[in-house]
Design a protein around this motif. Structure first.
Motif, short mmCIF file in Angstrom:
data_model
loop_
_atom_site.label_atom_id
_atom_site.label_comp_id
_atom_site.label_asym_id
_atom_site.label_seq_id
_atom_site.Cartn_x
_atom_site.Cartn_y
_atom_site.Cartn_z
N VAL A 184 0.84 -1.20 0.00
CA VAL A 184 0.00 0.00 0.00
C VAL A 184 0.88 1.25 0.00
N ALA A 185 1.94 1.24 0.81
CA ALA A 185 2.84 2.40 0.87
C ALA A 185 3.50 2.64 -0.48
N GLN A 186 3.96 1.57 -1.12
CA GLN A 186 4.61 1.71 -2.44
C GLN A 186 3.64 2.22 -3.48
N ALA A 187 2.44 1.64 -3.50
CA ALA A 187 1.45 2.01 -4.52
C ALA A 187 1.02 3.46 -4.36
N SER A 188 1.03 3.96 -3.12
CA SER A 188 0.67 5.36 -2.87
C SER A 188 1.50 6.31 -3.72
N LYS A 189 2.76 5.90 -3.94
CA LYS A 189 3.70 6.80 -4.66
C LYS A 189 3.75 6.50 -6.15
N PRO A 193 -1.71 2.33 -13.50
CA PRO A 193 -2.59 1.61 -12.57
C PRO A 193 -1.86 0.49 -11.81
N VAL A 194 -2.40 0.19 -10.63
CA VAL A 194 -1.82 -0.81 -9.76
C VAL A 194 -2.86 -1.89 -9.48
N MET A 195 -2.39 -3.14 -9.56
CA MET A 195 -3.26 -4.28 -9.27
C MET A 195 -2.81 -4.89 -7.94
N PHE A 196 -3.77 -5.11 -7.05
CA PHE A 196 -3.49 -5.80 -5.79
C PHE A 196 -4.13 -7.18 -5.87
N THR A 197 -3.31 -8.21 -5.92
CA THR A 197 -3.86 -9.57 -5.94
C THR A 197 -4.08 -10.04 -4.51
N ASP A 198 -5.37 -10.25 -4.18
CA ASP A 198 -5.72 -10.71 -2.84
C ASP A 198 -6.10 -12.19 -2.93
N ALA A 199 -5.10 -13.04 -3.20
CA ALA A 199 -5.36 -14.47 -3.35
C ALA A 199 -5.83 -15.09 -2.04
N ALA A 200 -5.56 -14.42 -0.93
CA ALA A 200 -5.96 -14.96 0.38
C ALA A 200 -7.47 -14.94 0.56
N ARG A 220 -6.16 3.30 6.60
CA ARG A 220 -5.20 3.60 7.67
C ARG A 220 -4.06 4.49 7.17
N GLN A 221 -3.63 4.25 5.92
CA GLN A 221 -2.50 5.02 5.37
C GLN A 221 -2.95 6.26 4.58
N ASN A 222 -4.23 6.62 4.65
CA ASN A 222 -4.74 7.76 3.86
C ASN A 222 -4.38 7.64 2.39
N TYR A 223 -4.68 6.52 1.81
CA TYR A 223 -4.32 6.21 0.42
C TYR A 223 -4.87 7.28 -0.51
N PRO A 224 -4.03 7.83 -1.39
CA PRO A 224 -4.45 9.02 -2.16
C PRO A 224 -5.17 8.73 -3.48
N HIS A 225 -5.23 7.47 -3.92
CA HIS A 225 -5.72 7.19 -5.28
C HIS A 225 -7.12 6.57 -5.28
N SER A 226 -7.70 6.55 -6.49
CA SER A 226 -9.01 5.89 -6.65
C SER A 226 -8.83 4.37 -6.60
N GLN A 296 -20.00 4.33 -3.25
CA GLN A 296 -18.85 5.24 -3.37
C GLN A 296 -18.56 5.86 -2.01
N SER A 297 -17.36 5.61 -1.49
CA SER A 297 -16.97 6.18 -0.20
C SER A 297 -15.63 6.87 -0.38
N ASP A 298 -15.66 8.20 -0.45
CA ASP A 298 -14.44 8.97 -0.75
C ASP A 298 -13.78 8.41 -2.02
N ASN A 299 -12.51 8.01 -1.91
CA ASN A 299 -11.79 7.55 -3.11
C ASN A 299 -12.00 6.06 -3.40
N ILE A 300 -12.79 5.38 -2.57
CA ILE A 300 -12.96 3.93 -2.76
C ILE A 300 -14.34 3.62 -3.33
N THR A 301 -14.34 2.87 -4.44
CA THR A 301 -15.58 2.39 -5.05
C THR A 301 -15.73 0.92 -4.67
#
Ligand SMILES: [Zn+2]
Length: 393
Positions: A184-189, A193-200, A220-226, A296-301
């Motif tokens: 999450v920290a890396q993707a913030s910067k 586009p960024v893909m997060f694979t949540d295989a878990a 928690r990290q105030n993620y800045p992107h959509s 839609q909640s802020d930057n998260i759909t």
């Protein structure tokens, strides 16, 4: 049959089905069953059937071919009097990750070897299973399954060769995961586009689909992107449908089914409501997610389903008028997707080490039933191959 079914009071329901089938059919009618690469073929299954055909591909694309191989074995038995002898070699190892992709990964070598044997008249069927680490049953393992025409020695030889090669590759085949906070920290910067694979939390692997672990970390990290985030939460859907499109609600999302996730409270606008029925783009199947809403909640759909369905491609998004390409970050709840779905146009795909019932961090799953020691659940596991032989004649 898949081979990884389990129930609360029967560890081997598919073995039970074959045992009962044999009782009905009697001793003289041959039958061959088929299995997924992620199945756990058991001694009971092999004892009551005449052979087994296993997929040769992961991702699985040889459904019909596997059925044909099973049928060909039956024809050999019926027309040519073939006498099946099955040799299996269980391997005390469970692995997950991209090296299991048969086209490109190391595991493909063992499968290609077994597949090449299908042209040898001594072989009726040959396949490899890596088991399903999320089904904690007594016979959970990886294994080689070779069905010969009355040639136990050859069966032993080829099964041992494939098993030993797999064992030698076990460390390399095991998945590398990126810590959740780091991804999450890396993707913030990143530009994205960024893909997060949540295989878990992959419903196609058996998970509940109601993990909010990645979005919770983003909040928690105030993620800045959509962000485009799929999640299962039937009670949130009911609340949103009551409110109607355009309405504002405060709901808790996630952790309804799998209690390891703490529900996240969000304030959101109801963007759309749908019936949750849609065809996949990966397989010819129709998914039934039940009433489905977009919030839609802020930057998260959030795309919120009433039931867990296969989230293996872009179809669940398209069906709700969402295009993943409109987002900086997309959470994908599948261990693998065809590259053109996401990877080809994403800057990076983080294979995230999030908690969940289908995590590739296998020691985190807490196995209590399967045979031990088992790689990677235990240290310094040794492999002393013990071929098992099954024959009904
Ligand atoms: Zn599978």
């Amino acid at each position: 049959m898949h081979g990884s079914m389990s129930t609360e009071n029967e560890f081997d329901p598919e073995g039970y089905l074959l045992q009962e089938s044999r009782k009905i059919l009697g001793d003289d009618i041959p039958f061959v069953f088929t299995q997924d690469i992620h199945g756990v073929t058991t001694a009971k299954m092999l004892k009551h059937a005449d052979g087994v055909a296993v997929y040769h591909t992961y991702p699985h694309v040889d459904f019909a071919d596997t059925g044909a191989r099973a049928a060909r074995q039956l024809m050999r038995m019926l027309n040519d009097g073939a006498k099946p002898i099955t040799v299996r070699v269980p391997i005390p190892a469970l692995v997950r990750g991209d090296q299991l992709i048969t086209e490109t990964g190391l595991f493909g070598n063992q499968v290609a070897y077994l597949k090449s044997l299908q042209d040898d008249p001594r072989i009726l069927n040959a396949g490899f299973q890596i088991g399903n680490p999320f089904t904690d049953v007594p016979e959970l393992c990886s294994q080689v399954l070779v069905v010969t025409d009355n040639d136990e020695a050859f069966g032993r030889e080829v099964a041992l060769r494939a098993a030993n090669e797999f064992w030698g590759n076990r460390f390399e085949m095991h998945a590398d995961l990126v810590p959740l906070d780091e991804s999450v920290a890396q993707a913030s910067k990143m530009t994205g586009p960024v893909m997060f694979t949540d295989a878990a939390d992959a419903p196609s692997s058996g998970a509940s689909g109601d993990s909010n672990a990645i979005v919770a970390e983003m909040i928690r990290q105030n993620y800045p992107h959509s962000v485009l985030a799929p999640i299962v939460d039937a009670s949130a859907v009911v609340r949103a449908v009551e409110k109607g499109i355009g309405g504002k609600i405060t709901v808790k999302l996630g952790g309804n089914l799998d209690r390891r996730f703490i529900p996240v409270e969000v304030r959101a606008t109801v963007v759309s409501v749908a019936d949750g029925t849609f065809p996949l783009e990966k397989w010819p199947s129709i998914e039934h997610a039940g009433p489905t809403v977009v919030l839609q909640s802020d930057n998260i759909t959030f795309i919120v389903f009433s039931r867990a369905v296969n989230l293996v491609d872009r179809a669940p998004f398209y069906a709700n008028r969402l295009d993943p390409k409109d987002f900086h970050s997309i959470i994908v709840k599948s261990p693998f997707c065809e590259p053109e779905f996401f990877d080809d146009w994403c800057e990076i795909n983080f294979n995230v080490d999030a908690p969940g019932s289908t995590s590739a961090d296998l020691p985190s799953l807490g196995h209590t039933v399967c045979a031990r020691p088992m790689f990677p659940l235990d240290e310094d596991v040794e492999f002393d191959p013990e071929p098992e032989v099954y024959s009904r004649s």
